[in-house]
Design an enzyme around this catalytic site. Sequence first.
Site, PDB file in Angstrom:
ATOM      1  N   LYS A   1     -48.379 -49.959   5.916  1.00 19.89           N
ATOM      2  CA  LYS A   1     -49.325 -50.195   4.862  1.00 19.89           C
ATOM      3  C   LYS A   1     -50.134 -51.523   5.009  1.00 19.89           C
ATOM      4  CE  LYS A   1     -46.543 -52.884   1.636  1.00 19.89           C
ATOM      5  NZ  LYS A   1     -46.398 -53.303   0.220  1.00 19.89           N
TER       6      LYS A   1
ATOM      7  N   ARG B   1     -41.364 -54.206 -11.081  1.00 19.93           N
ATOM      8  CA  ARG B   1     -42.591 -53.712 -10.401  1.00 19.93           C
ATOM      9  C   ARG B   1     -42.701 -52.163 -10.704  1.00 19.93           C
ATOM     10  NH1 ARG B   1     -44.602 -55.597  -4.353  1.00 19.93           N
ATOM     11  NH2 ARG B   1     -43.353 -53.510  -3.786  1.00 19.93           N
TER      12      ARG B   1
ATOM     13  N   TYR C   1     -68.396 -80.143   3.323  1.00 17.76           N
ATOM     14  CA  TYR C   1     -68.539 -80.026   1.828  1.00 17.76           C
ATOM     15  C   TYR C   1     -67.719 -80.776   0.869  1.00 17.76           C
ATOM     16  CZ  TYR C   1     -71.433 -75.989   2.757  1.00 17.76           C
ATOM     17  OH  TYR C   1     -72.415 -74.913   3.378  1.00 17.76           O
TER      18      TYR C   1
HETATM   19  C1  LIG Z   1     -41.866 -50.714  -1.041  1.00 16.59           C
HETATM   20  C2  LIG Z   1     -41.748 -51.781   0.247  1.00 16.59           C
HETATM   21  N1  LIG Z   1     -40.767 -51.541   1.000  1.00 16.59           N
HETATM   22  C3  LIG Z   1     -40.850 -52.232   1.975  1.00 16.59           C
HETATM   23  C4  LIG Z   1     -41.549 -53.546   2.240  1.00 16.59           C
HETATM   24  C5  LIG Z   1     -41.463 -54.212   3.465  1.00 16.59           C
HETATM   25  O1  LIG Z   1     -41.166 -55.311   3.209  1.00 16.59           O
HETATM   26  P1  LIG Z   1     -41.051 -56.522   4.063  1.00 16.59           P
HETATM   27  O2  LIG Z   1     -42.403 -56.683   4.842  1.00 16.59           O
HETATM   28  O3  LIG Z   1     -40.545 -57.617   3.469  1.00 16.59           O
HETATM   29  O4  LIG Z   1     -40.010 -55.949   5.209  1.00 16.59           O
HETATM   30  C6  LIG Z   1     -42.539 -53.506   1.291  1.00 16.59           C
HETATM   31  C7  LIG Z   1     -43.440 -54.886   1.483  1.00 16.59           C
HETATM   32  O5  LIG Z   1     -44.045 -55.507   0.552  1.00 16.59           O
HETATM   33  C8  LIG Z   1     -42.779 -52.700   0.165  1.00 16.59           C
HETATM   34  O6  LIG Z   1     -43.470 -53.074  -0.758  1.00 16.59           O
END
Ligand SMILES: Cc1ncc(COP(=O)(O)O)c(C=O)c1O
Length: 374
Positions: free
Chosen positions: A38, A136, A265
């Site tokens: 993702k 969540r 800055y």
């Molecule tokens: C629903 C879900 N599953 C799995 C993962 C993978 O987690 P990680 O990158 O900590 O292995 C994430 C990452 O944020 C997630 O949101």
Amino acid sequence: MIVTSMVDLAVDLAALRHNYRQLRGLCDPGVKFMAVVKADAYGHGLLPAARALAAEGADYLGVGSLEEGLSLRRAGLNLPVLLLLGILPEEAEPAVAAGLEAALFRQDVAQTLAAAAAAQGKKAGVHLKVDTGMGRLGLLPEEVLPFLEGLRAYPQLEVLGLISHLAVADQEDKSYTLRQLEQFTGLLKAARDRGWELPLSHIANSAALWELKDAHFALVRPGIMLYGSPPATDRLPPVLLQPVMSLTTRVLQVKRLPPGESISYGRTYTTPDWCDLAVLPIGYANGYSRLLSNRGEVLIRGRRAPIRGRVCMNLTMVEVSHLEDIQAGEPVVLLGEDRGERISGDDLAGWAQTISYEIYLALGNANPRRYLGA
Ligand SMILES: Cc1ncc(COP(=O)(O)O)c(C=O)c1O
């Protein structure tokens, strides 16, 4: 995306494949592996990462949005894909048409998915999302069985599993995580007692894959460890991960400032003595966080050089007084290795008070990516 030849962001697909093999080796042979790609593969590029992981044997891909799922399909990737955030009702038709599976936690989405599947003469695979303590996304535990009962009205939906997410699996103290697992296992049993098979239930992120074999269930879904960073930095993972992303630039100008001169800055740094300064063509426009101001370091000739003053939009200054005769044009490593020294995503994250995930996303999203090891 900005395009500049002054900054080189490289993504090493051989390292990604290596990390995949290491993680796969921590799982029993029957356990399926969902590579989480993702958010543009955490900034590493959705399609190159997904292709490399699929070729290496990943069983599933996990993405955030429908658009990411569709672009995998357009690229010819035909392995199972889970939309981890679920879908909106209006996305049901294209999701079903593309054979994408969705996390499910809304009744209206169940209805539109079933209708889309019926219209297309297909089944829609769904993974029922449960909130076991992440606070969540997902149904609350007490909502799960009634929701499942409601799904009996939709034979077009194939309920593949229960899924949940762990809040603190990266912490050494596993008591909260074990409570989440207990909740998850209890729900799974209760659902199975009512005739739901739920063959593909899953909860394990990288941290749980690494430290909690009991959390593997039928499938693991790691992200960050694939990209070379452990989810916890206070202890060593059992496998050697290789960094996937690296970032280099070149010195744009070298100058010598007298004592008492301010840099950048806000005048947040004043030279206590004569100071040799290298001006670098990188800044927060490249995803190089302004929080690195006066905190971060870079590597020049394998030696550390500290950032002086504020990181600007396109420029950053580092002190090179301790290095001999630095020249304009010399390579500078901002993330990666030089002559045995390394700046890791976790180093950058520590200085910028964030996590490696955000570092990779920011850098990967803001710079053109060059692929190695394809
Ligand atoms: C629903 C879900 N599953 C799995 C993962 C993978 O987690 P990680 O990158 O900590 O292995 C994430 C990452 O944020 C997630 O949101």
